[in-house]
Design a protein around this motif. Structure first.
Motif, short mmCIF file in Angstrom:
data_model
loop_
_atom_site.label_atom_id
_atom_site.label_comp_id
_atom_site.label_asym_id
_atom_site.label_seq_id
_atom_site.Cartn_x
_atom_site.Cartn_y
_atom_site.Cartn_z
N PHE A 66 0.85 -1.15 -0.06
CA PHE A 66 -0.06 0.13 -0.18
C PHE A 66 0.63 1.10 -0.16
O PHE A 66 2.15 1.17 0.29
CB PHE A 66 -1.08 -0.07 1.24
N VAL A 76 3.82 -5.46 2.25
CA VAL A 76 3.26 -6.19 3.45
C VAL A 76 3.82 -7.56 3.36
O VAL A 76 4.14 -8.09 4.42
CB VAL A 76 1.83 -6.11 3.50
N GLU A 89 -8.34 -10.37 5.15
CA GLU A 89 -9.38 -9.70 5.87
C GLU A 89 -10.58 -9.34 5.14
O GLU A 89 -11.75 -9.67 5.33
CB GLU A 89 -8.96 -8.43 6.67
N PHE A 139 -0.08 -17.67 9.87
CA PHE A 139 -0.20 -16.83 11.06
C PHE A 139 1.06 -16.89 11.77
O PHE A 139 1.63 -15.69 12.61
CB PHE A 139 -1.45 -17.57 12.10
N SER A 142 3.73 -14.29 10.13
CA SER A 142 3.24 -13.00 10.57
C SER A 142 3.46 -12.56 11.92
O SER A 142 3.84 -11.46 12.15
CB SER A 142 1.66 -12.59 10.14
N GLN A 143 3.25 -13.51 13.00
CA GLN A 143 3.91 -13.19 14.37
C GLN A 143 5.54 -12.96 14.34
O GLN A 143 5.88 -12.07 15.11
CB GLN A 143 3.47 -14.57 15.21
N ILE A 146 5.83 -9.37 13.06
CA ILE A 146 5.79 -8.61 14.04
C ILE A 146 7.00 -8.48 14.98
O ILE A 146 7.52 -7.42 15.25
CB ILE A 146 4.42 -8.61 14.94
N LEU A 149 10.00 -6.90 13.52
CA LEU A 149 9.76 -5.39 13.08
C LEU A 149 10.11 -4.68 14.66
O LEU A 149 10.74 -3.40 14.64
CB LEU A 149 8.41 -5.16 12.68
N SER B 142 -3.14 -10.35 13.18
CA SER B 142 -1.83 -9.92 12.93
C SER B 142 -1.32 -9.35 11.62
O SER B 142 -0.36 -8.39 11.73
CB SER B 142 -0.72 -11.32 13.49
N GLN B 143 -1.93 -9.62 10.75
CA GLN B 143 -1.80 -8.89 9.45
C GLN B 143 -2.06 -7.28 9.59
O GLN B 143 -1.26 -6.57 9.16
CB GLN B 143 -2.77 -9.33 8.16
N LYS B 144 -3.21 -7.00 10.28
CA LYS B 144 -3.65 -5.65 10.47
C LYS B 144 -2.61 -4.85 11.62
O LYS B 144 -2.12 -3.72 11.43
CB LYS B 144 -4.97 -5.71 11.48
N ARG B 145 -2.08 -5.80 12.53
CA ARG B 145 -1.11 -5.21 13.52
C ARG B 145 0.25 -4.84 12.66
O ARG B 145 0.77 -3.67 12.83
CB ARG B 145 -0.76 -6.06 14.58
N ILE B 146 0.72 -5.65 11.73
CA ILE B 146 1.62 -5.24 10.71
C ILE B 146 1.38 -4.19 9.85
O ILE B 146 2.16 -3.08 9.97
CB ILE B 146 2.20 -6.45 9.81
N LEU B 147 0.21 -4.09 9.47
CA LEU B 147 -0.33 -2.97 8.46
C LEU B 147 0.02 -1.64 9.45
O LEU B 147 0.42 -0.65 8.98
CB LEU B 147 -1.48 -2.92 7.98
N LEU B 149 1.61 -1.35 12.33
CA LEU B 149 2.92 -0.63 12.76
C LEU B 149 3.63 -0.05 11.60
O LEU B 149 4.65 1.04 11.96
CB LEU B 149 3.63 -2.06 13.16
#
Lengths: 191, 191
Positions: A66, A76, A89, A139, A142-143, A146, A149, B142-147, B149
């Motif tokens: 994005f 992403v 989502e 999942f 992606s954890q 996070i 990051l 967790s995807q939303k949390r990455i976005l 962040l």
């Protein structure tokens, strides 16, 4: 003789890494998918649009991304052969996409729409199990993203990417790797 | 009369938000879980140890966290009533935990070990389906949390948390909210 030389379907090989299938089961599964060909730069998911398909990558490389308010691109996720990609989502809740997905290379994909995926996984425990395992891995990945990051420097994140996906680092333009790592193109060169 | 007054088991109510169960099915499911009581500050998962259990929260509040090299705490995730929590990478791959989970309040939990979870989900399509849906929601979160962040300021992330989990913001000490948002306690006060 021709049959003997034929390769197993790549989707079947992919699913059978998790669990075995009969010919009949695989034919039933495959009947829920549609082949999709995309050229480099074409998109699969467009930010702000409804998302009705999940894609499995037969061949090619893609990015989910994005732009922020200043026009800076954030990547992403990447996807390559054997990966599944969509805006989950938006796909799951049948709402508009919050990021875009497009092709970094020409791509061959298999697409499945939301209703077919729901039907297939509710009718067939094996596919529910297969997707449950894949979602669990996604999942976990992606954890880890996070954690990295928060925890790791850009240099460490670059080294982790290089270790885990050497092929990706070869195939993806450096500018995109920099966007994924959250550093400038110049900083990446120094890494 | 006593039976009529008895409440439905909270785990059954939780699973039945996704799909219906018979009494017999729920008894079979429940037989795979063990009740666990923990006091405030006790841990469920310790960084560096093997992780053989996933926990479902009946009552209480927990945090998943780690310390960086400078001793700064990072909170990866909170959990409250009806949430599932463990280090999923460690649990799934039967490796050592890369973060810790402990109790912010006294907690009542139900624990399931790896073998029981595998057995239950492979024997019972409904539980595979239930966990697949929960994992999907966790992946999306967790995807939303990455976005967020990448995309949002600390102020925006605080407002999102407040909108989505007002109860969490009430229950969790401000210092921990600051760690979760990646800002100092002083910055959080200003938000």
């Amino acid at each position: 003789m021709k049959d003997l030389l034929m390769h197993i379907h790549p989707l079947r090989a992919h699913i059978e890494e998790v669990l075995p299938l009969t010919d009949q089961e695989f034919d039933f599964i495959l009947s829920h998918f549609t082949p999709v060909s995309k050229r480099k730069h074409q998109y699969l998911v467009q930010e702000g649009e409804l998302v009705n398909k999940e894609h499995w990558v037969i061949k090619g490389c893609l990015k989910a991304y994005f732009f922020d308010q200043n026009g800076k691109e954030y990547i992403v996720q990447f996807a390559m052969e054997n990966w599944w990609i969509t805006d989950y989502e938006a796909f799951n809740n049948q709402i508009r996409a919050s990021f875009s997905v497009d092709c970094i290379e020409d791509c061959e994909l298999l697409a499945i729409d939301y209703a077919s995926r729901e039907k297939l996984s509710s009718e067939m425990h094996k596919m529910e199990r297969f997707w449950a395992k894949k979602t669990k891995l996604a999942f976990i990945a992606s954890q880890k993203r996070i954690l990295s990051l928060c925890r790791n420097t850009a240099k460490e994140r670059y080294e982790m990417l290089l270790n885990q996906y050497p092929q990706l680092v070869q195939r993806v333009p450096k500018k995109m790797l920099a966007s994924y790592l959250g550093v400038s193109r110049e900083t990446l060169s120094r890494l």
